[in-house]
Scaffold this motif. Structure first.
Motif, PDB file in Angstrom:
ATOM      1  N   MET A 409     -62.559  32.708  20.029  1.00  0.00           N
ATOM      2  CA  MET A 409     -61.433  32.213  20.837  1.00  0.00           C
ATOM      3  C   MET A 409     -61.956  31.422  22.041  1.00  0.00           C
ATOM      4  N   LEU A 410     -62.548  30.285  21.759  1.00  0.00           N
ATOM      5  CA  LEU A 410     -63.215  29.531  22.817  1.00  0.00           C
ATOM      6  C   LEU A 410     -62.423  28.334  23.285  1.00  0.00           C
ATOM      7  N   PHE A 411     -61.344  28.003  22.594  1.00  0.00           N
ATOM      8  CA  PHE A 411     -60.610  26.787  22.938  1.00  0.00           C
ATOM      9  C   PHE A 411     -59.671  27.057  24.117  1.00  0.00           C
ATOM     10  N   THR A 412     -59.351  25.999  24.841  1.00  0.00           N
ATOM     11  CA  THR A 412     -58.600  26.167  26.086  1.00  0.00           C
ATOM     12  C   THR A 412     -57.154  25.698  25.949  1.00  0.00           C
ATOM     13  N   GLU A 413     -56.365  26.069  26.959  1.00  0.00           N
ATOM     14  CA  GLU A 413     -54.951  25.705  26.982  1.00  0.00           C
ATOM     15  C   GLU A 413     -54.786  24.183  26.973  1.00  0.00           C
ATOM     16  N   PRO A 414     -53.738  23.709  26.297  1.00  0.00           N
ATOM     17  CA  PRO A 414     -53.524  22.258  26.248  1.00  0.00           C
ATOM     18  C   PRO A 414     -53.434  21.633  27.644  1.00  0.00           C
ATOM     19  N   ASP A 415     -52.889  22.364  28.603  1.00  0.00           N
ATOM     20  CA  ASP A 415     -52.706  21.737  29.916  1.00  0.00           C
ATOM     21  C   ASP A 415     -53.726  22.210  30.942  1.00  0.00           C
ATOM     22  N   ASP A 416     -54.714  23.006  30.529  1.00  0.00           N
ATOM     23  CA  ASP A 416     -55.706  23.458  31.503  1.00  0.00           C
ATOM     24  C   ASP A 416     -57.025  23.811  30.815  1.00  0.00           C
ATOM     25  N   PRO A 417     -58.001  22.899  30.891  1.00  0.00           N
ATOM     26  CA  PRO A 417     -59.275  23.135  30.195  1.00  0.00           C
ATOM     27  C   PRO A 417     -60.128  24.220  30.841  1.00  0.00           C
ATOM     28  N   THR A 418     -59.624  24.877  31.880  1.00  0.00           N
ATOM     29  CA  THR A 418     -60.390  25.977  32.457  1.00  0.00           C
ATOM     30  C   THR A 418     -59.804  27.333  32.074  1.00  0.00           C
ATOM     31  N   LYS A 419     -58.788  27.337  31.216  1.00  0.00           N
ATOM     32  CA  LYS A 419     -58.188  28.613  30.801  1.00  0.00           C
ATOM     33  C   LYS A 419     -58.221  28.742  29.278  1.00  0.00           C
ATOM     34  N   ILE A 420     -58.773  29.846  28.808  1.00  0.00           N
ATOM     35  CA  ILE A 420     -58.789  30.118  27.364  1.00  0.00           C
ATOM     36  C   ILE A 420     -57.351  30.184  26.850  1.00  0.00           C
ATOM     37  N   CYS A 421     -57.157  29.640  25.675  1.00  0.00           N
ATOM     38  CA  CYS A 421     -55.824  29.666  25.057  1.00  0.00           C
ATOM     39  C   CYS A 421     -55.673  30.956  24.238  1.00  0.00           C
ATOM     40  N   TYR A 422     -54.784  31.823  24.679  1.00  0.00           N
ATOM     41  CA  TYR A 422     -54.510  33.070  23.948  1.00  0.00           C
ATOM     42  C   TYR A 422     -53.130  32.951  23.316  1.00  0.00           C
ATOM     43  N   ARG A 423     -53.036  33.241  22.020  1.00  0.00           N
ATOM     44  CA  ARG A 423     -51.727  33.314  21.375  1.00  0.00           C
ATOM     45  C   ARG A 423     -51.712  34.600  20.545  1.00  0.00           C
ATOM     46  N   GLU A 424     -50.577  35.291  20.519  1.00  0.00           N
ATOM     47  CA  GLU A 424     -50.556  36.468  19.650  1.00  0.00           C
ATOM     48  C   GLU A 424     -49.248  36.613  18.903  1.00  0.00           C
ATOM     49  N   SER A 425     -49.333  37.295  17.791  1.00  0.00           N
ATOM     50  CA  SER A 425     -48.170  37.555  16.954  1.00  0.00           C
ATOM     51  C   SER A 425     -48.206  39.024  16.583  1.00  0.00           C
ATOM     52  N   GLU A 426     -47.055  39.529  16.171  1.00  0.00           N
ATOM     53  CA  GLU A 426     -47.018  40.904  15.700  1.00  0.00           C
ATOM     54  C   GLU A 426     -46.440  40.882  14.291  1.00  0.00           C
ATOM     55  N   PHE A 427     -47.053  41.649  13.408  1.00  0.00           N
ATOM     56  CA  PHE A 427     -46.541  41.705  12.038  1.00  0.00           C
ATOM     57  C   PHE A 427     -46.731  43.121  11.510  1.00  0.00           C
ATOM     58  N   GLN A 428     -45.645  43.715  11.047  1.00  0.00           N
ATOM     59  CA  GLN A 428     -45.662  45.087  10.536  1.00  0.00           C
ATOM     60  C   GLN A 428     -46.371  46.034  11.506  1.00  0.00           C
ATOM     61  N   GLY A 429     -46.039  45.866  12.798  1.00  0.00           N
ATOM     62  CA  GLY A 429     -46.543  46.781  13.805  1.00  0.00           C
ATOM     63  C   GLY A 429     -47.983  46.552  14.227  1.00  0.00           C
ATOM     64  N   GLU A 430     -48.605  45.506  13.737  1.00  0.00           N
ATOM     65  CA  GLU A 430     -50.023  45.255  14.040  1.00  0.00           C
ATOM     66  C   GLU A 430     -50.130  43.926  14.805  1.00  0.00           C
ATOM     67  N   LYS A 431     -51.076  43.865  15.774  1.00  0.00           N
ATOM     68  CA  LYS A 431     -51.238  42.634  16.554  1.00  0.00           C
ATOM     69  C   LYS A 431     -52.234  41.683  15.905  1.00  0.00           C
ATOM     70  N   TYR A 432     -51.958  40.406  16.042  1.00  0.00           N
ATOM     71  CA  TYR A 432     -52.856  39.370  15.525  1.00  0.00           C
ATOM     72  C   TYR A 432     -52.998  38.275  16.570  1.00  0.00           C
ATOM     73  N   HIS A 433     -54.234  37.813  16.755  1.00  0.00           N
ATOM     74  CA  HIS A 433     -54.501  36.842  17.814  1.00  0.00           C
ATOM     75  C   HIS A 433     -54.975  35.522  17.234  1.00  0.00           C
ATOM     76  N   THR A 434     -54.490  34.451  17.822  1.00  0.00           N
ATOM     77  CA  THR A 434     -54.869  33.121  17.352  1.00  0.00           C
ATOM     78  C   THR A 434     -55.297  32.262  18.534  1.00  0.00           C
ATOM     79  N   CYS A 435     -56.023  31.181  18.213  1.00  0.00           N
ATOM     80  CA  CYS A 435     -56.694  30.381  19.242  1.00  0.00           C
ATOM     81  C   CYS A 435     -55.847  29.248  19.768  1.00  0.00           C
ATOM     82  N   SER A 436     -54.669  29.032  19.178  1.00  0.00           N
ATOM     83  CA  SER A 436     -53.951  27.795  19.481  1.00  0.00           C
ATOM     84  C   SER A 436     -52.545  27.894  18.912  1.00  0.00           C
ATOM     85  N   ASP A 437     -51.695  26.988  19.355  1.00  0.00           N
ATOM     86  CA  ASP A 437     -50.346  26.933  18.772  1.00  0.00           C
ATOM     87  C   ASP A 437     -50.430  26.606  17.283  1.00  0.00           C
ATOM     88  N   GLY A 438     -51.389  25.730  16.929  1.00  0.00           N
ATOM     89  CA  GLY A 438     -51.537  25.339  15.521  1.00  0.00           C
ATOM     90  C   GLY A 438     -51.843  26.543  14.646  1.00  0.00           C
TER      91      GLY A 438
END
Ligand SMILES: [Fe+2]
Ligand SMILES: [Fe+2]
Lengths: 518, 118, 89
Positions: A409-438
């Motif tokens: 998870m090294l990529f940064t927010e679209p509007d701020d290259p000094t902040k790591i981009c964190y995205r998360e989803s929940e599915f069947q009670g379990e957390k999942y993390h992704t690096c970007s909106d894509g």
């Protein structure tokens, strides 16, 4: 006088028609849907398979003829390379990191592409695409073989070339990125496979991989790679055409196909772009003699060329994938963010990294006037300072990975290259993390698929990544050492900094021996 | 949306907590410190105290950074899934509702590698 | 207006091919890179069998282009006499 009737040769169009139509048969004791079970479940409607035409109009007889010629040319050069110590002609053995990444990360994909196109050819009910997929399938196995064969000449002399396809592609944390990309495509239906690999990868993105890569090899004196690269690339124009033909065919067959195709284009453009971000480090950091920056390659081969393509597809209602806005931001940052990551993790890799020297950093400043000096030069400076004190920094804890692209998870927010981009989803009670909106978007669309991801970091923590018979409770158990052993990496020789490596020492000694008599 | 497939597409998740031998995964990122290129993944017993997390686990991972020793933990900001989170140092991960695969971000205002984000 | 392109390896086989393309397509622009050339052209680029045959002094099959081809952009239409790339439909 005898008039001999000269038998007129068939024209290209007639010959293609004869040799790609009427080759199959109507089924009698099984219904056609059972013979082609994968033809319809994805929702793509096809009314007339004969509308499929290969613009190259290549038939099997010509295919063999030209492929044989390509092989003869290739092997003549490989022989010359081996006979003349071609490995000493490269600019610097640092260059070989790019080649190791290629051999371990790309060549195994060629093999999966071979299997995937064989499957697609089997599963399409139309003869035109079957013939084209058959040819591409044979091309791809040729690519895997010739790449492994050509690079085996380096394996005789340098570290890190010994286990890519046999062990590392399934085990190494950074190779799970390209592997999962192809696994994702291969586990989809035949039409999605064609959009994923035939269109997005071969048409939209392959130029970014092969053209600068081969020019880079030429610039850096690597005759073996230039030759297999060009030999493989000569098949590529045909693959690209197949990809483009496929998408036009789907869109022209039925208006209901448009939303399905658009969804796949959006998904696979982003998947492909994330995989290719590894190539960005090659262009900007790994080639001792640079060809062009990643940003320049992106502008030529994606923005201009892709722009022309999407203009053309607009008539079918296809829109430019949304992720392109993100890419326009990322092109200024991604190679630097990735190389910093590799530099601080090469104690767990099968290739060497190094901190860019002063001259290389000036080149990067010139190519990236908006970002390099502002964000990235200071980080390299501080890593250099530590290295000079004998404290080269390597992370001692495993990174968090994106559930979809599997990149840390090294990529940064679209509007701020000094902040790591964190995205998360929940599915069947379990957390999942992704690096970007894509990646989040892809996850949310098919969570059932991505919850199965084989994430190397998690697998290590589960204890699944040691050699057989390892006892993790034994005193002095070193998980990193055991993991690398399992990956067939000998850390003292294969990974770490290039400075002080055996590749560096050997290259210097052998090159010296080649120019002196003592 | 479900996966479009030829059959009922149901497979178990690969990384559920039961596969970690009594431990849970916890991710921690330290904002503004790109010496650590990405947030880190830790595997810990749910019974570990937050103070142990900070003093042992995170100090091992982040301690090579010269600013780590300068952090005043009474002034830091923690985020859990992007929302403010106030940890209780003496409580365990489980007791303060930190679940398997939760992600924490540590923000240390004033410390950002002297503006270099290193 | 969109650009089409074609790229070839630089070698003895492609020298006359490139020469013929540039002569037949005055609007094309040659971009020379290490070990390869890329020929860019607005909208359309046509490769003619006859022009190549004139330069090499033998019969030429346009499918021979594939041996040294690197990449193309645009829709392709190939027959016995011409190999055309275009964004026009
Ligand atoms: Fe290939
Ligand atoms: Fe991702």
């Amino acid at each position: 006088m005898d008039m001999k009737a000269t038998k007129k040769k068939l024209g290209l169009k007639e010959k293609y028609a004869h040799m790609t139509r009427g080759l199959d048969w109507e089924t009698t004791y099984q219904p056609k849907e059972k013979v082609f079970p994968q033809a319809t479940f994805e929702g793509i409607k096809v009314h007339d398979w004969d509308k499929w035409e290969d613009p190259f109009r290549l038939t099997m007889d010509s295919y063999w003829k030209y492929q044989a010629e390509k092989e003869r040319k290739l092997y003549a050069v490989l022989d010359a390379f081996a006979q003349n110590n071609g490995h000493l002609g490269i600019t610097d053995a640092r260059y070989l990191s790019a080649i190791k990444l290629f051999l371990t990360g790309i060549s195994p994909l060629e093999y999966v592409a071979h299997r995937g196109f064989a499957a697609a050819g089997r599963n399409f009910p139309g003869v035109g695409p079957r013939v084209a997929c058959l040819m591409q399938s044979i091309d791809e196995v040729r690519h895997a073989q010739t790449q492994i064969h050509a690079l085996s000449n380096y394996n005789k002399f340098y570290e890190g070339f010994h286990a890519g396809a046999s062990h590392q592609i399934e085990r190494l944390w950074y190779l799970s990125v390209p592997k999962s990309f192809f696994d994702d495509a291969f586990s989809a239906g035949p039409f999605e496979w064609m959009i994923a690999i035939g269109f997005s990868f071969e048409y939209v993105l392959t130029n970014l991989l092969f053209v600068p890569f081969m020019s880079g090899a030429a610039y850096n004196g690597d005759m073996a790679t230039v030759t297999f690269g060009f030999s493989a690339q000569s098949d590529e124009a045909r693959h690209m055409t197949l990809g483009l033909e496929c998408i036009k065919f789907m869109l022209e067959q039925d208006p209901d196909n448009l939303p399905i195709v658009q969804k796949w284009i959006d998904k696979w453009a982003w998947r492909g772009i994330r995989v290719l971000s590894l190539v960005s480090t090659m262009l900007d950091y790994m080639l001792p003699k640079r060809v062009m920056s990643w940003k320049e390659a992106w502008e030529i081969y994606f923005e201009q060329n892709g722009g022309a393509l999407f203009n053309d597809l607009a008539k079918y209602g296809i829109k430019v994938p949304e992720c392109i806005a993100q890419c326009t931001i990322d092109k200024e940052h991604q190679s630097h963010q990735l190389w910093l990551t590799l530099c601080t993790h090469s104690h767990a890799m099968g290739l060497h990294t190094w901190l860019p020297n002063a001259e290389e950093m000036d080149w990067l400043s010139a190519k990236y006037p908006n970002t390099f000096d502002k964000y990235y030069r200071p980080r390299f400076d501080q890593l250099r300072e530590l290295a000079d004190k004998g404290e080269r920094f390597y992370a001692n804890t495993l990174p968090m990975l994106c559930q979809v692209c599997q990149i840390p998870m090294l990529f940064t927010e679209p509007d701020d290259p000094t902040k790591i981009c964190y995205r998360e989803s929940e599915f069947q009670g379990e957390k999942y993390h992704t690096c970007s909106d894509g990646c989040k978007h892809i996850f949310d669309d098919e969570p059932e698929k991505y919850i199965q991801a084989w994430l190397p970091v998690h697998q290590v923590y589960m204890g699944n990544c040691w050699p057989e018979g390892t006892d993790p409770t034994a005193e002095g158990f070193n998980p990193l050492a055991k993991y690398l052993e399992w990956c067939h990496i000998d850390l003292a020789r294969d990974g770490g900094d290039y400075e002080g490596s055996s590749d560096q020492a050997n290259f210097a000694a052998w090159r010296g021996a080649a120019t002196q008599n003592t | 949306m479900a996966v479009t497939a030829l059959y009922d597409y149901q497979y178990p998740a690969a990384d559920t907590q039961d596969k970690f031998h009594g431990n849970q995964l916890l991710y921690v990122g330290w904002d503004d410190h790109f010496m650590f290129a990405a947030p880190l993944a830790f595997v810990l017993p749910p019974s570990s105290k937050f103070s142990e997390l900070v003093e042992n686990t995170l100090t091992f991972a982040f301690g090579r950074h010269p600013e780590w020793a300068k952090i005043d933990f009474s002034k830091v900001v923690w985020l859990k899934s992007g929302q403010p989170f106030v940890p209780e140092m003496d409580k365990t991960l489980a007791e303060q509702g930190l679940r398997h695969k939760d992600v924490l971000r540590l923000q240390t205002p004033g410390l950002n590698g002297n503006g270099t984000y290193f | 207006m969109s650009t089409v392109f074609i790229a070839f390896q630089i070698n003895e086989d492609t020298r006359p091919i490139i020469e013929a393309i540039l002569a037949d397509n005055p609007h094309a622009v040659l971009d020379e890179q290490p070990a390869m050339v890329k020929i860019n052209a607005e909208d359309t680029l046509v490769i003619k069998r006859e022009s190549i045959e004139e330069l090499i002094g033998r019969k030429f099959d346009l499918q021979e282009l594939q041996v040294n081809l690197i990449t193309i952009s645009g829709h392709l239409d190939e027959d016995d006499d011409t190999f055309t790339l275009s964004w026009k439909n």
